[in-house]
Scaffold this motif. Sequence first.
Motif, PDB file in Angstrom:
ATOM      1  N   GLU A 368      -3.258   2.825   0.765  1.00  0.00           N
ATOM      2  CA  GLU A 368      -2.862   3.757   1.814  1.00  0.00           C
ATOM      3  C   GLU A 368      -4.091   4.218   2.595  1.00  0.00           C
ATOM      4  N   SER A 407      -4.221   3.660  12.407  1.00  0.00           N
ATOM      5  CA  SER A 407      -3.186   2.652  12.195  1.00  0.00           C
ATOM      6  C   SER A 407      -1.984   2.863  13.104  1.00  0.00           C
ATOM      7  N   THR A 451      -7.145  -1.162   5.247  1.00  0.00           N
ATOM      8  CA  THR A 451      -5.884  -0.506   4.881  1.00  0.00           C
ATOM      9  C   THR A 451      -4.813  -1.001   5.851  1.00  0.00           C
ATOM     10  N   SER A 452      -4.179  -0.097   6.564  1.00  0.00           N
ATOM     11  CA  SER A 452      -3.190  -0.512   7.561  1.00  0.00           C
ATOM     12  C   SER A 452      -3.909  -0.943   8.832  1.00  0.00           C
TER      13      SER A 452
END
Length: 514
Positions: A368, A407, A451-452
């Motif tokens: 995350e 993100s 991550t994203s």
Amino acid sequence: MSLAMETAAESAAAHEDAPRRSWAAVLALARFETRDLLRYIPVLATLLLYVGWTAWTLFHSKDGMDAFPALQNVDRGTQSGPLLLGIGLFVCVNRCTLRSRRRGTDRQFDVLAMERWRRTVAHILSIVPFAVFTALVVLAEFARQALRAGAVGHASPAELAVGPLYVLLCGAIGVLLARLIPTTFAAPFGVIAFVVLSLFVSEATNDAAWSRWLSPIVSESSGDTVLPSDLVGRPAAWHALYLTGLFLLLALGAVLVSGGRELWLKAGTAGALALTLAGVVGQSGGVSPELAAARARATVSPQKEQSCVTRGGSTYCAFPEWTGHTGTWAGVVDRVQSLAGGTAARQPLLVRQRVDARYGLSGEGAIEPFTAPDQVTVGTRWGGNRIPEFAVGVASVLVAGSESKGSDLCDGRVVTTMWLALGGASHPLGELRNVRIDDSVTGSAYVLAPTSGLSMSAEQTDVVRELLGRPRGEVTAAVQRHWAELTASGVSTTQVAKVLGAEVPKGAKDCAEE
């Protein structure tokens, strides 16, 4: 000395020397059988294929991540190489053991001084040079990776021993099968039977951990997962003990089937059985509560396991085995910040290494993004595409303020982010291709990050591609001069293109205009 006493002394000396001569003959026969095995095409072909493929992968790799190997993954990577060699030895050793039966010379051998069980020992010993050769290839393969400047982690000697033990095991099975079922058709059917049995056991036990570890080589569907070596959690030592015991059990079993009745053979067989059972029990323990807790701690609270250093105002926190990489991370951060404007060019960042270790090597959990400002994630793999992906993560934090906000970018700030990430690269268009999931430089695509990631529209891609083709200093000056406007929430792709002097894309729509 009387004639009777002299004769008795000579007889005793001859009797004492007989075992020595017998074992010398066994070793001589083993050397002959080893040379004979090299005459078989399956053995020679798989041996050359093994060496050739290993050399090719070591010296002709084009993946940049290979320059930064994790040794706790490298040791497992050596196990699949001798797979075909083991099968070739299994078939050919079986055939060599049956040579006298095929040619009808068993009765002639039965009148020789060397017993049948000693000839079986010679066949088993003929496999040892191939196992030693496999060990040398494994060591060369590992040494090549360990000597790379970017190597990290620690290898397991037990994992490195699996390849040679597998070769020994295949040979022992071939000899035992020849003594139990004296026909050459048994070996090919034996290979098929082993595959079918493995699939049946896997299906019947729902691929349980204890059943998977009964196989000589146990692979992991780890993908890109690299864990700290103390979190790998494979029962490698127990598995090596299991393979050693199983080899000795099969080898001594073949000798017993061949007529060996010496006490040491029976005692050795019992000991080998004990080793095998101990290995089976030890490798079937699963993940201990302590290991599960350590994996969860490394995932949820990595700061408890890491050490941090400060470079150029930013802080870099890494697991102990990766502290040597902080300098290369800092180089990427400095490169990205050198293209930024406003306070972002001097903003101290916290770069923290993160990995989802909760599922071990068998799963890849998504990481995350950080919600706190000015914090950037870096993974446990480095080199190749991981470098521009990390640059994207750094740039998104500088533009949006945090990973979670980065993100969500979909407006013109995507162009600013991608310019910061790739503008300072030596081959920016190539890096643009590498960070996009479809390896394209046109059209819309998803951009990867630690991550994203973020999504690029076709119009944003066109603007970024044009900027990357222009002189770096010219674009950098424009970005730094209009930094506040280029990073404002809601700025459109059209506005960014106008400010930076790029061709305005026709029909450009992004989230700010939908």
